[in-house]
Design an enzyme around this catalytic site. Structure first.
Site: not given
Length: 504
Positions: A18, A85, A114, A181, A212-213, A240-241
Protein backbone atom coordinates in the site's frame (compact mmCIF):
# COMPACT_ATOMS: atom_id res chain seq x y z
CA UNK A 1 -0.31 -21.92 -19.52
CA UNK A 2 -1.31 -20.62 -22.93
CA UNK A 3 1.28 -18.76 -24.97
CA UNK A 4 1.63 -15.13 -23.94
CA UNK A 5 0.17 -15.63 -20.48
CA UNK A 6 2.23 -14.59 -17.49
CA UNK A 7 4.19 -17.43 -15.85
CA UNK A 8 4.85 -17.45 -12.11
CA UNK A 9 7.60 -20.08 -12.15
CA UNK A 10 11.17 -19.00 -11.40
CA UNK A 11 10.32 -15.32 -11.10
CA UNK A 12 11.23 -12.58 -8.66
CA UNK A 13 8.34 -10.23 -7.93
CA UNK A 14 7.73 -6.85 -6.36
CA UNK A 15 5.16 -7.55 -3.66
CA UNK A 16 1.93 -5.54 -3.35
CA UNK A 17 2.50 -2.71 -0.86
CA UNK A 18 0.00 0.00 0.00
CA UNK A 19 1.23 3.48 -1.06
CA UNK A 20 4.43 1.94 -2.43
CA UNK A 21 3.33 -0.19 -5.36
CA UNK A 22 2.31 2.68 -7.63
CA UNK A 23 3.53 3.09 -11.21
CA UNK A 24 6.93 4.78 -10.55
CA UNK A 25 8.03 2.05 -8.12
CA UNK A 26 6.79 -0.73 -10.37
CA UNK A 27 8.66 0.61 -13.38
CA UNK A 28 11.82 1.11 -11.35
CA UNK A 29 11.63 -2.47 -10.07
CA UNK A 30 11.30 -3.73 -13.64
CA UNK A 31 14.30 -1.64 -14.70
CA UNK A 32 16.37 -3.24 -11.96
CA UNK A 33 15.42 -6.80 -12.87
CA UNK A 34 12.08 -7.75 -11.30
CA UNK A 35 10.16 -10.22 -13.46
CA UNK A 36 6.70 -9.42 -12.12
CA UNK A 37 5.33 -6.37 -10.28
CA UNK A 38 2.17 -6.16 -8.17
CA UNK A 39 0.22 -2.97 -7.66
CA UNK A 40 -0.91 -1.95 -4.19
CA UNK A 41 -4.12 -3.50 -2.89
CA UNK A 42 -7.08 -1.63 -4.37
CA UNK A 43 -10.52 -2.08 -2.86
CA UNK A 44 -13.19 -3.45 -5.20
CA UNK A 45 -15.93 -1.05 -4.10
CA UNK A 46 -13.82 1.96 -5.07
CA UNK A 47 -12.50 0.42 -8.27
CA UNK A 48 -15.98 -0.60 -9.45
CA UNK A 49 -16.89 3.09 -9.59
CA UNK A 50 -13.90 3.99 -11.76
CA UNK A 51 -13.90 4.94 -15.41
CA UNK A 52 -11.13 3.68 -17.69
CA UNK A 53 -9.47 6.61 -19.47
CA UNK A 54 -6.59 6.66 -21.92
CA UNK A 55 -4.19 9.48 -21.06
CA UNK A 56 -2.65 10.57 -24.35
CA UNK A 57 -0.30 13.04 -22.69
CA UNK A 58 1.29 10.63 -20.21
CA UNK A 59 0.88 7.57 -22.41
CA UNK A 60 -0.97 5.76 -19.63
CA UNK A 61 -4.28 4.08 -18.95
CA UNK A 62 -5.93 5.64 -15.91
CA UNK A 63 -8.79 4.31 -13.82
CA UNK A 64 -10.41 7.42 -12.43
CA UNK A 65 -12.77 7.58 -9.45
CA UNK A 66 -15.89 9.77 -9.40
CA UNK A 67 -14.03 12.39 -7.35
CA UNK A 68 -11.36 12.68 -10.05
CA UNK A 69 -8.64 10.71 -8.26
CA UNK A 70 -6.60 8.27 -10.31
CA UNK A 71 -7.00 5.00 -8.41
CA UNK A 72 -4.81 2.92 -10.73
CA UNK A 73 -2.42 4.05 -13.46
CA UNK A 74 -0.54 1.72 -15.77
CA UNK A 75 1.34 1.89 -19.07
CA UNK A 76 2.44 -0.28 -21.97
CA UNK A 77 5.91 -0.84 -20.52
CA UNK A 78 4.55 -2.96 -17.67
CA UNK A 79 1.44 -4.37 -19.31
CA UNK A 80 2.83 -7.90 -19.76
CA UNK A 81 4.17 -8.10 -16.20
CA UNK A 82 1.92 -6.12 -13.87
CA UNK A 83 -0.49 -7.94 -11.54
CA UNK A 84 -3.56 -6.08 -10.34
CA UNK A 85 -4.26 -6.91 -6.69
CA UNK A 86 -7.69 -6.22 -5.29
CA UNK A 87 -9.25 -6.36 -1.86
CA UNK A 88 -12.65 -8.03 -2.09
CA UNK A 89 -15.14 -10.15 -0.18
CA UNK A 90 -17.74 -10.42 -2.93
CA UNK A 91 -17.45 -12.70 -5.99
CA UNK A 92 -19.66 -10.58 -8.26
CA UNK A 93 -17.97 -7.31 -7.39
CA UNK A 94 -14.57 -8.93 -7.79
CA UNK A 95 -15.50 -10.04 -11.30
CA UNK A 96 -16.77 -6.57 -12.19
CA UNK A 97 -13.43 -5.02 -11.25
CA UNK A 98 -11.38 -7.78 -12.88
CA UNK A 99 -13.21 -7.29 -16.17
CA UNK A 100 -12.68 -3.55 -15.93
CA UNK A 101 -8.89 -3.90 -15.80
CA UNK A 102 -8.12 -7.25 -17.46
CA UNK A 103 -7.17 -5.81 -20.86
CA UNK A 104 -4.51 -3.61 -19.26
CA UNK A 105 -2.82 -6.04 -16.85
CA UNK A 106 -1.11 -9.43 -16.99
CA UNK A 107 -2.96 -11.08 -14.09
CA UNK A 108 -5.47 -10.54 -11.29
CA UNK A 109 -4.61 -11.24 -7.64
CA UNK A 110 -6.89 -11.40 -4.60
CA UNK A 111 -5.50 -10.19 -1.28
CA UNK A 112 -6.14 -12.79 1.42
CA UNK A 113 -3.33 -11.90 3.76
CA UNK A 114 -3.38 -8.24 4.77
CA UNK A 115 -4.07 -8.03 8.54
CA UNK A 116 -4.71 -4.27 8.64
CA UNK A 117 -8.17 -3.04 9.55
CA UNK A 118 -8.75 -1.15 6.31
CA UNK A 119 -8.50 -4.51 4.55
CA UNK A 120 -10.06 -6.90 7.07
CA UNK A 121 -13.17 -4.83 7.74
CA UNK A 122 -15.89 -6.02 5.45
CA UNK A 123 -14.36 -9.49 5.36
CA UNK A 124 -11.44 -8.71 3.04
CA UNK A 125 -7.73 -9.47 3.33
CA UNK A 126 -6.74 -11.85 6.14
CA UNK A 127 -10.40 -12.05 7.22
CA UNK A 128 -10.99 -14.34 4.24
CA UNK A 129 -8.69 -16.99 5.74
CA UNK A 130 -11.48 -18.00 8.12
CA UNK A 131 -14.02 -18.32 5.30
CA UNK A 132 -12.72 -20.88 2.78
CA UNK A 133 -16.13 -21.15 1.11
CA UNK A 134 -16.01 -17.48 0.19
CA UNK A 135 -12.39 -17.84 -0.96
CA UNK A 136 -13.44 -20.64 -3.27
CA UNK A 137 -16.44 -18.71 -4.60
CA UNK A 138 -14.39 -15.59 -5.38
CA UNK A 139 -11.55 -17.44 -7.09
CA UNK A 140 -13.81 -19.70 -9.15
CA UNK A 141 -15.79 -16.67 -10.32
CA UNK A 142 -12.62 -14.92 -11.43
CA UNK A 143 -10.93 -17.94 -13.02
CA UNK A 144 -13.96 -18.64 -15.21
CA UNK A 145 -14.78 -14.98 -15.83
CA UNK A 146 -11.58 -13.35 -17.08
CA UNK A 147 -9.02 -14.05 -19.77
CA UNK A 148 -5.88 -13.45 -17.69
CA UNK A 149 -4.35 -15.65 -14.95
CA UNK A 150 -5.81 -15.36 -11.45
CA UNK A 151 -3.71 -15.70 -8.29
CA UNK A 152 -4.09 -15.03 -4.60
CA UNK A 153 -1.83 -14.12 -1.67
CA UNK A 154 -2.38 -15.59 1.80
CA UNK A 155 -0.82 -15.70 5.25
CA UNK A 156 -0.22 -18.97 7.02
CA UNK A 157 -2.81 -20.48 9.39
CA UNK A 158 -2.13 -21.60 13.02
CA UNK A 159 -0.94 -25.06 11.92
CA UNK A 160 0.85 -26.50 8.92
CA UNK A 161 -2.03 -28.91 8.34
CA UNK A 162 -4.63 -26.13 8.22
CA UNK A 163 -2.44 -24.11 5.87
CA UNK A 164 -1.89 -27.03 3.50
CA UNK A 165 -5.58 -27.92 3.48
CA UNK A 166 -6.54 -24.38 2.57
CA UNK A 167 -3.96 -24.11 -0.20
CA UNK A 168 -5.01 -27.45 -1.69
CA UNK A 169 -8.59 -26.23 -1.76
CA UNK A 170 -7.45 -23.01 -3.43
CA UNK A 171 -5.58 -25.05 -6.06
CA UNK A 172 -8.84 -26.73 -7.13
CA UNK A 173 -10.28 -23.35 -8.18
CA UNK A 174 -7.87 -23.17 -11.11
CA UNK A 175 -5.65 -20.33 -9.94
CA UNK A 176 -2.31 -19.94 -11.70
CA UNK A 177 -0.21 -19.46 -8.56
CA UNK A 178 -0.40 -18.71 -4.85
CA UNK A 179 1.82 -16.36 -2.85
CA UNK A 180 2.42 -17.32 0.77
CA UNK A 181 3.52 -14.77 3.36
CA UNK A 182 5.18 -16.94 5.97
CA UNK A 183 3.69 -15.20 9.02
CA UNK A 184 0.49 -15.65 11.00
CA UNK A 185 -2.07 -12.88 10.61
CA UNK A 186 -1.30 -11.52 14.10
CA UNK A 187 2.45 -11.40 13.43
CA UNK A 188 4.23 -8.34 12.14
CA UNK A 189 7.45 -7.76 10.14
CA UNK A 190 9.60 -7.93 13.28
CA UNK A 191 8.67 -11.60 13.73
CA UNK A 192 10.77 -14.27 11.96
CA UNK A 193 9.33 -15.80 8.79
CA UNK A 194 8.20 -19.45 9.01
CA UNK A 195 10.00 -21.00 6.06
CA UNK A 196 8.85 -24.50 7.06
CA UNK A 197 5.21 -23.59 6.45
CA UNK A 198 6.00 -22.26 2.97
CA UNK A 199 8.00 -25.41 2.25
CA UNK A 200 5.10 -27.63 3.30
CA UNK A 201 2.76 -25.71 0.98
CA UNK A 202 5.18 -25.92 -1.94
CA UNK A 203 5.39 -29.68 -1.53
CA UNK A 204 1.61 -30.11 -1.28
CA UNK A 205 0.50 -28.42 -4.53
CA UNK A 206 1.50 -28.51 -8.18
CA UNK A 207 0.93 -24.85 -8.96
CA UNK A 208 3.74 -22.31 -8.43
CA UNK A 209 4.18 -21.09 -4.87
CA UNK A 210 5.66 -17.63 -4.36
CA UNK A 211 7.53 -17.20 -1.07
CA UNK A 212 7.10 -13.88 0.74
CA UNK A 213 8.26 -12.47 4.08
CA UNK A 214 12.03 -12.81 3.95
CA UNK A 215 13.03 -9.16 4.07
CA UNK A 216 13.76 -9.07 7.83
CA UNK A 217 16.37 -11.80 8.20
CA UNK A 218 16.99 -13.53 4.91
CA UNK A 219 17.04 -11.10 1.96
CA UNK A 220 19.48 -8.22 2.17
CA UNK A 221 20.81 -8.29 -1.38
CA UNK A 222 20.10 -9.93 -4.74
CA UNK A 223 22.32 -12.90 -3.90
CA UNK A 224 20.02 -13.73 -0.96
CA UNK A 225 16.93 -14.15 -3.16
CA UNK A 226 17.95 -17.57 -4.39
CA UNK A 227 18.86 -18.68 -0.87
CA UNK A 228 15.37 -17.74 0.33
CA UNK A 229 13.79 -19.60 -2.57
CA UNK A 230 15.74 -22.77 -1.80
CA UNK A 231 15.06 -22.58 1.92
CA UNK A 232 11.32 -22.40 1.33
CA UNK A 233 11.25 -24.81 -1.61
CA UNK A 234 9.12 -22.29 -3.50
CA UNK A 235 8.98 -21.73 -7.24
CA UNK A 236 9.47 -17.99 -6.92
CA UNK A 237 10.18 -15.17 -4.47
CA UNK A 238 8.26 -11.98 -3.74
CA UNK A 239 9.98 -9.02 -2.05
CA UNK A 240 8.28 -6.26 -0.11
CA UNK A 241 10.29 -4.19 2.38
CA UNK A 242 13.69 -5.08 0.91
CA UNK A 243 12.46 -3.64 -2.39
CA UNK A 244 10.75 -0.69 -0.70
CA UNK A 245 14.02 0.31 1.00
CA UNK A 246 16.09 -0.09 -2.14
CA UNK A 247 14.43 -1.46 -5.30
CA UNK A 248 17.85 -2.11 -6.85
CA UNK A 249 17.78 -5.31 -4.75
CA UNK A 250 16.47 -6.86 -7.98
CA UNK A 251 19.77 -6.09 -9.76
CA UNK A 252 21.89 -9.17 -10.38
CA UNK A 253 24.94 -6.86 -10.41
CA UNK A 254 24.27 -5.76 -6.83
CA UNK A 255 22.72 -2.87 -4.92
CA UNK A 256 23.04 0.71 -6.12
CA UNK A 257 23.51 3.61 -3.69
CA UNK A 258 20.06 4.57 -2.45
CA UNK A 259 20.69 8.21 -3.46
CA UNK A 260 20.97 7.12 -7.10
CA UNK A 261 17.85 4.97 -6.76
CA UNK A 262 15.85 7.87 -5.31
CA UNK A 263 16.80 10.10 -8.24
CA UNK A 264 15.60 7.48 -10.71
CA UNK A 265 12.40 7.06 -8.75
CA UNK A 266 11.74 10.82 -8.78
CA UNK A 267 12.23 10.93 -12.54
CA UNK A 268 9.51 8.34 -13.01
CA UNK A 269 7.28 10.17 -10.53
CA UNK A 270 7.68 13.39 -12.50
CA UNK A 271 7.28 11.78 -15.92
CA UNK A 272 4.07 10.01 -14.89
CA UNK A 273 2.64 12.84 -12.78
CA UNK A 274 2.64 10.79 -9.60
CA UNK A 275 0.83 12.37 -6.66
CA UNK A 276 3.38 14.37 -4.65
CA UNK A 277 2.34 12.90 -1.31
CA UNK A 278 2.77 9.38 -2.64
CA UNK A 279 6.18 10.36 -4.00
CA UNK A 280 7.15 11.74 -0.58
CA UNK A 281 6.02 8.60 1.20
CA UNK A 282 8.15 6.32 -0.98
CA UNK A 283 11.20 8.55 -0.69
CA UNK A 284 10.89 8.59 3.09
CA UNK A 285 10.82 4.78 3.12
CA UNK A 286 14.06 4.76 1.14
CA UNK A 287 15.64 7.37 3.41
CA UNK A 288 14.88 5.19 6.46
CA UNK A 289 17.07 6.39 9.35
CA UNK A 290 18.07 9.48 7.34
CA UNK A 291 14.52 10.78 7.21
CA UNK A 292 15.40 13.45 9.81
CA UNK A 293 18.48 14.57 7.87
CA UNK A 294 18.44 17.99 6.14
CA UNK A 295 17.45 16.25 2.88
CA UNK A 296 14.78 14.22 4.65
CA UNK A 297 13.27 17.31 6.23
CA UNK A 298 13.28 19.08 2.87
CA UNK A 299 11.43 16.14 1.33
CA UNK A 300 8.91 16.06 4.17
CA UNK A 301 8.24 19.78 3.76
CA UNK A 302 7.70 19.53 -0.01
CA UNK A 303 4.13 19.89 -1.25
CA UNK A 304 4.67 19.32 -4.98
CA UNK A 305 6.82 17.21 -7.26
CA UNK A 306 8.49 20.45 -8.33
CA UNK A 307 9.62 21.07 -4.75
CA UNK A 308 10.78 17.47 -4.43
CA UNK A 309 12.81 17.81 -7.62
CA UNK A 310 14.44 20.94 -6.19
CA UNK A 311 15.49 19.03 -3.06
CA UNK A 312 17.34 16.53 -5.26
CA UNK A 313 18.75 19.05 -7.75
CA UNK A 314 16.47 17.87 -10.54
CA UNK A 315 14.88 21.23 -11.39
CA UNK A 316 16.09 21.17 -14.98
CA UNK A 317 14.76 17.65 -15.52
CA UNK A 318 11.42 18.66 -14.01
CA UNK A 319 11.16 21.69 -16.30
CA UNK A 320 12.11 19.70 -19.40
CA UNK A 321 9.45 17.09 -18.66
CA UNK A 322 6.79 19.76 -18.10
CA UNK A 323 7.67 21.35 -21.45
CA UNK A 324 7.56 17.94 -23.12
CA UNK A 325 4.16 17.14 -21.63
CA UNK A 326 2.79 20.52 -22.64
CA UNK A 327 4.03 19.95 -26.19
CA UNK A 328 2.15 16.63 -26.21
CA UNK A 329 -0.99 18.38 -25.01
CA UNK A 330 -0.68 20.94 -27.78
CA UNK A 331 0.03 18.26 -30.39
CA UNK A 332 -2.94 16.17 -29.34
CA UNK A 333 -5.16 19.20 -29.57
CA UNK A 334 -3.84 20.23 -33.00
CA UNK A 335 -4.19 16.67 -34.31
CA UNK A 336 -7.93 16.82 -33.81
CA UNK A 337 -9.59 17.42 -37.16
CA UNK A 338 -11.43 20.70 -36.79
CA UNK A 339 -13.51 20.43 -39.96
CA UNK A 340 -14.97 16.95 -39.57
CA UNK A 341 -17.54 15.92 -36.95
CA UNK A 342 -16.57 12.89 -34.86
CA UNK A 343 -19.01 10.73 -32.92
CA UNK A 344 -18.17 10.20 -29.25
CA UNK A 345 -20.81 7.69 -28.24
CA UNK A 346 -24.10 9.41 -29.00
CA UNK A 347 -22.54 12.90 -29.07
CA UNK A 348 -21.39 14.71 -32.23
CA UNK A 349 -18.13 16.52 -31.51
CA UNK A 350 -15.93 19.12 -33.17
CA UNK A 351 -12.79 20.75 -31.83
CA UNK A 352 -13.87 24.39 -31.61
CA UNK A 353 -13.49 27.24 -29.16
CA UNK A 354 -15.67 30.24 -28.54
CA UNK A 355 -13.69 33.39 -29.38
CA UNK A 356 -15.64 36.41 -28.16
CA UNK A 357 -13.85 38.78 -30.55
CA UNK A 358 -15.22 36.90 -33.57
CA UNK A 359 -18.81 37.94 -32.79
CA UNK A 360 -20.52 41.37 -32.73
CA UNK A 361 -21.30 42.92 -29.36
CA UNK A 362 -24.24 41.27 -27.61
CA UNK A 363 -24.50 38.56 -30.28
CA UNK A 364 -23.60 34.95 -29.46
CA UNK A 365 -23.98 31.48 -31.00
CA UNK A 366 -26.38 30.50 -28.20
CA UNK A 367 -28.72 33.29 -29.27
CA UNK A 368 -28.66 32.08 -32.87
CA UNK A 369 -29.26 28.48 -31.84
CA UNK A 370 -32.22 29.43 -29.67
CA UNK A 371 -33.79 31.60 -32.39
CA UNK A 372 -33.26 28.85 -34.99
CA UNK A 373 -34.85 26.27 -32.66
CA UNK A 374 -37.88 28.49 -32.18
CA UNK A 375 -38.19 29.10 -35.89
CA UNK A 376 -38.10 25.35 -36.48
CA UNK A 377 -40.64 24.84 -33.67
CA UNK A 378 -38.21 22.72 -31.66
CA UNK A 379 -37.87 22.58 -27.91
CA UNK A 380 -35.41 24.95 -26.30
CA UNK A 381 -31.75 23.78 -26.41
CA UNK A 382 -30.64 22.12 -23.18
CA UNK A 383 -27.07 22.51 -21.88
CA UNK A 384 -25.33 20.00 -19.61
CA UNK A 385 -21.98 21.27 -18.33
CA UNK A 386 -19.23 19.48 -16.39
CA UNK A 387 -16.09 20.78 -14.74
CA UNK A 388 -12.84 18.83 -14.90
CA UNK A 389 -11.25 18.47 -11.47
CA UNK A 390 -7.56 18.60 -12.43
CA UNK A 391 -7.62 22.06 -14.05
CA UNK A 392 -11.21 23.24 -13.38
CA UNK A 393 -11.90 23.58 -17.10
CA UNK A 394 -15.45 23.23 -18.46
CA UNK A 395 -17.10 21.22 -21.22
CA UNK A 396 -20.74 21.47 -22.23
CA UNK A 397 -23.11 19.27 -24.24
CA UNK A 398 -26.17 20.80 -25.90
CA UNK A 399 -29.21 18.74 -26.83
CA UNK A 400 -31.32 19.90 -29.78
CA UNK A 401 -34.07 17.79 -31.37
CA UNK A 402 -32.92 14.76 -29.36
CA UNK A 403 -29.38 15.02 -30.72
CA UNK A 404 -26.31 15.96 -28.67
CA UNK A 405 -23.42 18.22 -29.66
CA UNK A 406 -20.20 19.07 -27.86
CA UNK A 407 -16.80 20.65 -28.43
CA UNK A 408 -13.96 18.22 -27.75
CA UNK A 409 -11.96 21.12 -26.30
CA UNK A 410 -12.31 22.35 -22.72
CA UNK A 411 -13.04 26.00 -21.94
CA UNK A 412 -12.02 28.30 -19.10
CA UNK A 413 -15.60 29.08 -18.08
CA UNK A 414 -19.04 27.49 -18.08
CA UNK A 415 -20.34 30.29 -20.26
CA UNK A 416 -17.69 29.75 -22.94
CA UNK A 417 -18.20 25.97 -22.84
CA UNK A 418 -21.90 26.41 -23.58
CA UNK A 419 -21.15 28.79 -26.43
CA UNK A 420 -18.68 26.27 -27.89
CA UNK A 421 -21.28 23.50 -27.83
CA UNK A 422 -23.76 25.82 -29.56
CA UNK A 423 -21.17 26.50 -32.27
CA UNK A 424 -20.71 22.76 -32.84
CA UNK A 425 -24.46 22.29 -33.21
CA UNK A 426 -24.86 25.22 -35.61
CA UNK A 427 -21.93 24.19 -37.79
CA UNK A 428 -23.04 20.55 -38.01
CA UNK A 429 -26.56 21.68 -38.93
CA UNK A 430 -25.23 24.25 -41.40
CA UNK A 431 -26.93 27.11 -39.56
CA UNK A 432 -25.32 30.60 -39.30
CA UNK A 433 -23.78 31.34 -35.93
CA UNK A 434 -23.54 35.14 -36.09
CA UNK A 435 -19.80 35.63 -36.66
CA UNK A 436 -18.53 38.98 -37.89
CA UNK A 437 -18.53 39.03 -41.70
CA UNK A 438 -21.07 36.24 -41.94
CA UNK A 439 -23.96 36.84 -44.33
CA UNK A 440 -27.06 38.05 -42.50
CA UNK A 441 -29.29 35.08 -41.75
CA UNK A 442 -32.30 36.96 -40.51
CA UNK A 443 -32.27 35.01 -37.24
CA UNK A 444 -31.32 38.14 -35.31
CA UNK A 445 -32.19 41.33 -37.17
CA UNK A 446 -29.78 44.23 -37.66
CA UNK A 447 -32.00 46.59 -35.66
CA UNK A 448 -31.62 44.35 -32.59
CA UNK A 449 -27.85 44.21 -32.96
CA UNK A 450 -27.52 47.98 -33.26
CA UNK A 451 -29.96 48.58 -30.46
CA UNK A 452 -27.86 46.46 -28.08
CA UNK A 453 -24.48 47.74 -29.18
CA UNK A 454 -25.41 51.42 -29.06
CA UNK A 455 -27.87 51.32 -26.15
CA UNK A 456 -30.33 53.11 -28.46
CA UNK A 457 -33.83 54.27 -27.69
CA UNK A 458 -35.10 51.09 -29.27
CA UNK A 459 -33.80 49.14 -26.26
CA UNK A 460 -36.95 49.46 -24.21
CA UNK A 461 -39.10 48.22 -27.08
CA UNK A 462 -36.70 45.40 -28.02
CA UNK A 463 -36.82 43.87 -24.55
CA UNK A 464 -40.09 42.31 -25.61
CA UNK A 465 -38.31 40.43 -28.39
CA UNK A 466 -36.62 37.07 -27.99
CA UNK A 467 -33.07 38.19 -28.51
CA UNK A 468 -33.10 40.82 -25.82
CA UNK A 469 -33.83 38.38 -23.05
CA UNK A 470 -31.01 36.09 -24.08
CA UNK A 471 -28.20 37.69 -22.15
CA UNK A 472 -25.55 35.30 -20.89
CA UNK A 473 -26.09 35.12 -17.15
CA UNK A 474 -24.95 32.66 -14.53
CA UNK A 475 -27.83 32.26 -12.11
CA UNK A 476 -27.10 28.92 -10.48
CA UNK A 477 -24.20 27.14 -8.85
CA UNK A 478 -23.36 23.85 -10.57
CA UNK A 479 -24.12 20.63 -8.74
CA UNK A 480 -21.53 17.97 -8.01
CA UNK A 481 -21.63 15.03 -10.40
CA UNK A 482 -19.57 12.09 -11.64
CA UNK A 483 -15.77 12.21 -11.78
CA UNK A 484 -15.83 15.00 -9.21
CA UNK A 485 -17.12 17.27 -12.01
CA UNK A 486 -19.52 20.06 -11.36
CA UNK A 487 -22.58 19.77 -13.53
CA UNK A 488 -25.49 21.89 -14.58
CA UNK A 489 -28.48 20.54 -16.44
CA UNK A 490 -30.51 23.74 -16.23
CA UNK A 491 -30.53 26.13 -19.20
CA UNK A 492 -28.54 29.24 -18.50
CA UNK A 493 -31.07 31.59 -20.11
CA UNK A 494 -32.96 33.87 -17.71
CA UNK A 495 -36.46 33.08 -16.51
CA UNK A 496 -38.19 35.39 -19.00
CA UNK A 497 -36.84 33.37 -21.90
CA UNK A 498 -37.81 30.08 -20.31
CA UNK A 499 -41.45 31.15 -20.25
CA UNK A 500 -41.50 31.27 -24.04
CA UNK A 501 -40.33 27.72 -24.70
CA UNK A 502 -41.00 24.39 -23.00
CA UNK A 503 -38.16 22.81 -21.06
CA UNK A 504 -37.47 19.10 -21.30
Amino acid sequence: MAAGRLSFRNVTALAPMVRVGTLPMRLLALDYGADVVYCEELIDIKMAQCERMENGVLGTVDFVAPDGRVMFRTCEKEKARVVFQMGTADPDRALTVARLVEKDVAAIDVNMGCPKEYSTKGGMGAALLSDPDKIEAILKKLVTGVSVPVTCKIRILPSVEETVNLVQRIETTGVAAIAVHGRFKEERPRHPVHCDYIQAVAQAVSIPVIANGGSLDLVKAHSDIEKFRKETGASSVMLARAAMWNPSVFRSQGLLPVEKVMEEYIKYAIRYDNHAFNTKYCLCQMLRDKVESPLGKQVQAAQTNAEISTAYGLQRFYQEVQEELQAKRDALQSDIQLDRPIMDGDVTTLAVRFERREYPPQITPKMFLLEWSRREKLEQPQYHTVQRSQDRAFQSTVTVADRKYRSSLWEKSKKFAEQASAIVCLRVLGVPEGRIGEEDSGLVCKRKREGKANNSSEEGRSKKLHVDVLQETETQEPAVGMNGDKQSTEPSEPAEALKEAPVR
